[in-house]
Design a protein around this motif. Structure first.
Motif, mmCIF file in Angstrom:
data_model
loop_
_atom_site.group_PDB
_atom_site.id
_atom_site.type_symbol
_atom_site.label_atom_id
_atom_site.label_comp_id
_atom_site.label_asym_id
_atom_site.label_seq_id
_atom_site.Cartn_x
_atom_site.Cartn_y
_atom_site.Cartn_z
ATOM 1 N N GLU A 92 71.340 71.741 104.407
ATOM 2 C CA GLU A 92 71.213 72.550 103.238
ATOM 3 C C GLU A 92 71.191 73.963 103.774
ATOM 4 O OE1 GLU A 92 68.539 70.364 100.632
ATOM 5 O OE2 GLU A 92 67.492 72.425 100.245
ATOM 6 N N ASP A 93 71.825 74.912 102.982
ATOM 7 C CA ASP A 93 72.199 76.051 103.295
ATOM 8 C C ASP A 93 70.750 77.039 102.629
ATOM 9 O OD1 ASP A 93 74.770 77.281 100.979
ATOM 10 O OD2 ASP A 93 72.464 76.889 100.556
ATOM 11 N N ARG A 94 70.687 78.339 103.065
ATOM 12 C CA ARG A 94 69.650 78.959 102.566
ATOM 13 C C ARG A 94 69.388 79.344 101.107
ATOM 14 N NH1 ARG A 94 67.633 82.556 106.575
ATOM 15 N NH2 ARG A 94 68.560 81.960 108.627
ATOM 16 N N GLY A 95 70.456 78.762 100.394
ATOM 17 C CA GLY A 95 70.508 78.670 99.092
ATOM 18 C C GLY A 95 70.153 77.420 98.496
ATOM 19 N N ASN A 96 69.587 76.291 99.282
ATOM 20 C CA ASN A 96 69.418 75.124 99.068
ATOM 21 C C ASN A 96 70.624 74.324 98.571
ATOM 22 O OD1 ASN A 96 66.805 76.824 98.159
ATOM 23 N ND2 ASN A 96 66.287 75.106 99.415
ATOM 24 N N ARG A 97 71.755 74.738 98.844
ATOM 25 C CA ARG A 97 72.792 73.963 98.391
ATOM 26 C C ARG A 97 73.193 72.972 99.368
ATOM 27 N NH1 ARG A 97 74.001 78.863 98.453
ATOM 28 N NH2 ARG A 97 74.122 80.183 96.453
ATOM 29 N N ARG A 98 73.695 71.800 99.243
ATOM 30 C CA ARG A 98 73.871 70.702 100.189
ATOM 31 C C ARG A 98 75.434 70.861 100.693
ATOM 32 N NH1 ARG A 98 70.798 68.481 103.466
ATOM 33 N NH2 ARG A 98 72.633 67.079 103.695
#
Ligand SMILES: CC(=O)Nc1cnc2ccccc2c1
Length: 446
Positions: A92-98
């Motif tokens: 999960e990236d810092r933008g909460n994207r998988r």
């Protein structure tokens, strides 16, 4: 430490010695687990391999494309239980994207085709060379990244496309000195499985899962295969018939079982007859057990193997007519292959046919004393502008050092800039192979 030019680094003199940067901690100089550095020797081999990938792609009229190594995880979420899915390098990236580091290139290529949509005139013939990733427990000590060459033909439903792709790989093997006695291609079609399963009215959506289970036939005990097939909802009778069909090694035998009207037999016959026209019949053989481990294949599948049977599959590919529509794109037929950078190098090592690649320069240019650095730079630039490679000696070094370096970098000739000669507009030239030495006017250097 390198003086970063900011003055803070290598400064000394009036202000006294520079403050020593605090040693944070001795960093681990090795690359992360499962990954590789490419030092010059390895990079030369990699560039040689990629150059051949690109040359073959160019010969076949394919255009190069590339995609981000980071993709949305959604591109690789498939329900068929593939190993490539279990080992997805996702987070999960810092933008909460998988997101995920791509494990393969085909889904990205499909994504770009759909993105380009109607602006693309079919057929599309694209190739890419890209690093692919997997995250697996290091217990297996296997690599977590490799580079893959992919070639894909989008928009051609006919088996001619698969035949063309196999021809391109044969062309690649020939270019690097691999022959039909070293490697071959096992060819089959998933339609063989489909026709068997449909006789036992197995649900269509089970098809991908059944293929993935069968792809493990060489890797896990037969009983586990049977158990997994039954657990997936395949009847015992269907399992027996499936395994029986998978052991078929000839098209005539396949025809006896499936008849000569089904798509599987028709397409495979077409492929084998096209192989003759392309001139690579001796490279391919029918092998019903080949299913490949990716869920999206729908038709012809093939894999390159070493005839000594010592190595894993060298490359693999096939038809994937449904992938674009599963991504919400139009129903466009497609086929392609992936060719990894690891097994082929193991094969070349096995055969003792790794190319001999070493650093080579045309000239090493050296000023005979410090105030001739300027003229040496001028000489180097003249030669470089003529397309000659030059290793310019950048510091005042004794001749012994220069000869040692000239030998290490395989310099063809040594250009010596001396003050007496320079006054006369001349430089010294020494041919390092013969030792022959002469002077030459600057504007006659070539
Ligand atoms: C022999 C080898 O390096 N195989 C390999 C290495 N890394 C991968 C990474 C992603 C997918 C498949 C991979 C396969």
């Amino acid at each position: 430490a390198r003086d970063n030019g900011g003055g803070a680094g290598g400064r000394s003199g009036a202000l006294g010695p520079a403050p020593v940067a605090e040693v944070i901690q001795k960093i681990d100089v090795n690359p992360p687990k499962g990954t590789r550095d490419f030092s010059p020797d390895e990079m030369r081999l990699r560039n040689w391999l990629f150059h051949n990938f690109r040359e073959v792609s160019r010969l076949f009229g394919f255009e190069e494309v590339d995609f981000p190594v980071l993709e949305s995880e959604a591109l690789f979420v498939r329900k068929a239980g593939e190993e490539i899915k279990d080992q997805l390098y996702c987070f999960e990236d810092r933008g909460n994207r998988r997101v995920a580091l791509r494990p393969e290139l085909t889904p990205s290529l499909a994504r770009l085709v759909i993105q380009k949509g109607k602006s693309l005139s079919l057929p599309v013939k694209w190739f890419a060379i890209g690093q692919c990733w997997r995250y697996e427990r290091m217990t297996r000590g296997r690599r977590r990244e490799h580079y893959q060459w992919n070639m894909d033909i989008i928009g051609v439903p006919d088996v001619m496309a698969e035949a063309e792709l196999i021809s391109s790989i044969v062309t690649f093997f020939k270019r690097i000195g691999i022959t039909a006695s070293d490697v071959g291609f096992k060819v089959s079609s998933r339609k063989v499985l489909q026709e068997v399963l449909s006789r036992y009215s197995i649900r269509e959506d089970l098809f991908g899962k059944v293929c993935i289970i069968i792809d493990k036939i060489e890797k896990i005990p037969l009983n586990d295969i049977k158990e997994e097939l039954k657990a997936a909802g395949v009847s015992t009778e269907a399992v027996e018939q499936l395994l029986q069909v998978l052991s078929i090694k000839s098209l005539t035998e396949l025809e006896e079982i499936l008849g000569d009207a089904g798509e599987a037999v028709v397409e495979l016959k077409q492929l084998f007859s096209l192989a003759e026209k392309f001139g690579y019949s001796e490279w391919i053989q029918f092998d019903a057990s080949i299913v490949r481990g990716l869920a999206y294949y729908t038709g012809i599948v093939f894999e390159g193997f070493d005839r000594d049977g010592k190595l894993r599959a060298i490359c693999g590919g096939g038809r994937y007519d449904r992938l674009l529509s599963t991504f919400g794109g139009d129903d466009i037929p497609a086929c392609g292959f992936g060719f990894g950078d690891a097994v082929i190098v193991e094969l070349l090592k096995e055969k003792g046919r790794l190319p001999a690649l070493s650093l080579q320069v045309d000239n090493i240019v050296c000023a005979l004393d410090h105030d001739l650095q300027g003229p040496a730079a001028t000489v180097a630039t003249i030669l470089r502008e003529k397309g000659q490679t030059v290793d310019l000696v950048l510091e005042n070094k004794p001749l012994k050092w220069v000869f040692k370096r000239a030998a290490r970098i395989n310099a063809e000739r040594l250009i010596l800039v001396g003050s007496a000669e320079w006054q006369r507009g001349m430089v010294g030239v020494k041919i390092l192979s013969s030792g022959e030495q002469h002077e030459i006017k600057l504007d006659e250097l070539e």
